[in-house]
Design an enzyme around this catalytic site. Sequence first.
Site, PDB file in Angstrom:
ATOM      1  N   ARG A  36       0.824  -1.222   0.000  1.00 12.97           N
ATOM      2  CA  ARG A  36       0.000   0.000   0.000  1.00 12.97           C
ATOM      3  C   ARG A  36       0.851   1.262   0.000  1.00 12.97           C
ATOM      4  O   ARG A  36       0.460   2.267  -0.577  1.00 12.97           O
ATOM      5  CB  ARG A  36      -0.948  -0.011   1.190  1.00 12.97           C
ATOM      6  CG  ARG A  36      -2.016  -1.056   1.001  1.00 12.97           C
ATOM      7  CD  ARG A  36      -3.199  -0.793   1.892  1.00 12.97           C
ATOM      8  NE  ARG A  36      -4.318  -1.582   1.439  1.00 12.97           N
ATOM      9  CZ  ARG A  36      -5.153  -2.241   2.234  1.00 12.97           C
ATOM     10  NH1 ARG A  36      -5.003  -2.190   3.528  1.00 12.97           N
ATOM     11  NH2 ARG A  36      -6.141  -2.926   1.730  1.00 12.97           N
ATOM     12  N   LYS A 204     -20.907 -15.445  -0.770  1.00 12.86           N
ATOM     13  CA  LYS A 204     -22.331 -15.147  -0.708  1.00 12.86           C
ATOM     14  C   LYS A 204     -22.887 -14.371  -1.890  1.00 12.86           C
ATOM     15  O   LYS A 204     -22.265 -13.421  -2.369  1.00 12.86           O
ATOM     16  CB  LYS A 204     -22.608 -14.333   0.549  1.00 12.86           C
ATOM     17  CG  LYS A 204     -22.476 -15.129   1.812  1.00 12.86           C
ATOM     18  CD  LYS A 204     -22.912 -14.268   2.963  1.00 12.86           C
ATOM     19  CE  LYS A 204     -22.817 -14.998   4.275  1.00 12.86           C
ATOM     20  NZ  LYS A 204     -22.947 -14.036   5.370  1.00 12.86           N
ATOM     21  N   GLY A 359      -9.950  -8.653  -1.772  1.00  8.48           N
ATOM     22  CA  GLY A 359      -8.780  -9.220  -1.117  1.00  8.48           C
ATOM     23  C   GLY A 359      -8.439 -10.630  -1.570  1.00  8.48           C
ATOM     24  O   GLY A 359      -7.272 -10.935  -1.842  1.00  8.48           O
ATOM     25  N   GLY A 382     -13.786  -3.201  -1.035  1.00  6.56           N
ATOM     26  CA  GLY A 382     -15.134  -2.676  -0.811  1.00  6.56           C
ATOM     27  C   GLY A 382     -15.467  -1.539  -1.758  1.00  6.56           C
ATOM     28  O   GLY A 382     -16.565  -1.478  -2.323  1.00  6.56           O
TER      29      GLY A 382
HETATM   30  P1  AMP Z   1     -16.098 -13.206  -0.385  1.00  9.58           P
HETATM   31  O1  AMP Z   1     -15.501 -12.495   0.794  1.00  9.58           O
HETATM   32  O2  AMP Z   1     -17.580 -13.122  -0.458  1.00  9.58           O
HETATM   33  O3  AMP Z   1     -15.420 -12.850  -1.689  1.00  9.58           O
HETATM   34  O4  AMP Z   1     -15.852 -14.739  -0.134  1.00  9.58           O
HETATM   35  C1  AMP Z   1     -14.582 -15.285  -0.026  1.00  9.58           C
HETATM   36  C2  AMP Z   1     -14.692 -16.609   0.656  1.00  9.58           C
HETATM   37  O5  AMP Z   1     -15.552 -17.451  -0.076  1.00  9.58           O
HETATM   38  C3  AMP Z   1     -13.384 -17.326   0.746  1.00  9.58           C
HETATM   39  O6  AMP Z   1     -12.977 -17.361   2.080  1.00  9.58           O
HETATM   40  C4  AMP Z   1     -13.675 -18.717   0.211  1.00  9.58           C
HETATM   41  O7  AMP Z   1     -13.167 -19.736   1.023  1.00  9.58           O
HETATM   42  C5  AMP Z   1     -15.196 -18.773   0.215  1.00  9.58           C
HETATM   43  N1  AMP Z   1     -15.719 -19.711  -0.779  1.00  9.58           N
HETATM   44  C6  AMP Z   1     -15.432 -19.749  -2.090  1.00  9.58           C
HETATM   45  N2  AMP Z   1     -16.041 -20.781  -2.671  1.00  9.58           N
HETATM   46  C7  AMP Z   1     -16.739 -21.427  -1.730  1.00  9.58           C
HETATM   47  C8  AMP Z   1     -17.563 -22.583  -1.728  1.00  9.58           C
HETATM   48  N3  AMP Z   1     -17.802 -23.285  -2.831  1.00  9.58           N
HETATM   49  N4  AMP Z   1     -18.128 -22.952  -0.552  1.00  9.58           N
HETATM   50  C9  AMP Z   1     -17.891 -22.236   0.573  1.00  9.58           C
HETATM   51  N5  AMP Z   1     -17.121 -21.169   0.629  1.00  9.58           N
HETATM   52  C10 AMP Z   1     -16.549 -20.745  -0.505  1.00  9.58           C
END
Ligand code: AMP
Length: 403
Positions: A36, A204, A359, A382
């Site tokens: 950064r 999610k 990230g 974000g």
């Molecule tokens: P996000 O912060 O929403 O971008 O989510 C990132 C997280 O999603 C990471 O820690 C991954 O381990 C998790 N992730 C990715 N694919 C899957 C999956 N198929 N099932 C559960 N968690 C997942």
Amino acid sequence: MSKLSIRDLPLNGNRILTRVDFNVPLDNGLVMDDTRIRETLPTIEYALRHGARLILTSHLGRPKGKPNPRMSLKPVAERLRMMLDKELAPGENVGFCPDCVGVEAEEMSGKLEKGQTLLLENLRFHAEEEANDEKFAKQLANLADYYVNDAFGTAHRAHASTVGVTKFVQKSAAGLLMEKELEYLGRALHHPERPFIALLGGAKVSDKIGVIQNLLNKVDALIIGGGMAYTFLKAMNQQVGKSLVEEDKLDLARHILQDAKTRKLKFLLPVDHIVAEKIDANTTVTTVDSGHPIPANMMALDIGPKTIEAFADEISRARTIVWNGPMGVFEVAPFAKGTFKIAEAVAENAAAISIVGGGDSVAAVHAAGVAEKIKHISTGGGASLEFLEGKKLPGVEALTEKH
Ligand code: AMP
């Protein structure tokens, strides 16, 4: 860009308060990753080269409005001294002020000479920063003649140092890093070279609904992997076993799928899956081939080989690629392959403007060793998501219009 740039400001001899993102990981007073700081060097060196009296201000961590020595920016001042171009700024030219406002900050900033830099202590040692307190913003503004915002990572937050301060300085402009972020993301959203594809992953659907909805009428193809794909697959009546599903988002997923169909948009979801009973590096891992259901006791934790091939093929033909979110649980070795292969596919497409944000995806392109080949790695997870949602970023809105 419709906002003033640091290049439009009369820097010579003026005090320039620059909001930077020095929110770096510290361990026992040592900077563990200086990315950064490095990202901000072009702005800092530009200002110094043009005779600015430079005052840098940043937050670090979450000290919750109280001084906390473990979150002091002092080690960052030391690292900055080592990193700055020596001819431009000999070490002694980078000072540190133990508070970001008050008598000492005013004295030290007042005494700054052309070409000298002063880093102020952590903004968030004062609760007024995140509350966007007017009096505090005015105190910050009192330190300077002009304001520059180079902290894209906090541009989606209306804080005293990103928004409030702009009311009390003559002019507010974007720094070079901020400008670069806005140019890449802005061009992708508003004037993309086509085909324009978005790759979304992560846990999610709920976190990315805004992005999906805003991109639906902009992209040529939407590719969804990671945990969020399984809410869509379940909405299509597929058997997804114990995979991550947001039950309350099934209707919305159906609606999005229908919308994509009406628009004749390519909407790619995983066709085969790497599954296991639990998220564990030593667990038994199997592949569920396309056309087969995911067993009831299994969860899909990565995309399978056919999906990698289909996604990589679409990626290879794109001219603009926006990627946010991993394709699987890439932190655990047996489920990392999909994310790494996708990182490689994005990097291999040298003809495309590739933008990676968030990230996890940024960590993945580094871990895959392909970061150099990505055209733009966003410094704001974000903030870049909110930008892709089509939201206006308060820290950008607050800057002075060019005309
Ligand atoms: P996000 O912060 O929403 O971008 O989510 C990132 C997280 O999603 C990471 O820690 C991954 O381990 C998790 N992730 C990715 N694919 C899957 C999956 N198929 N099932 C559960 N968690 C997942």
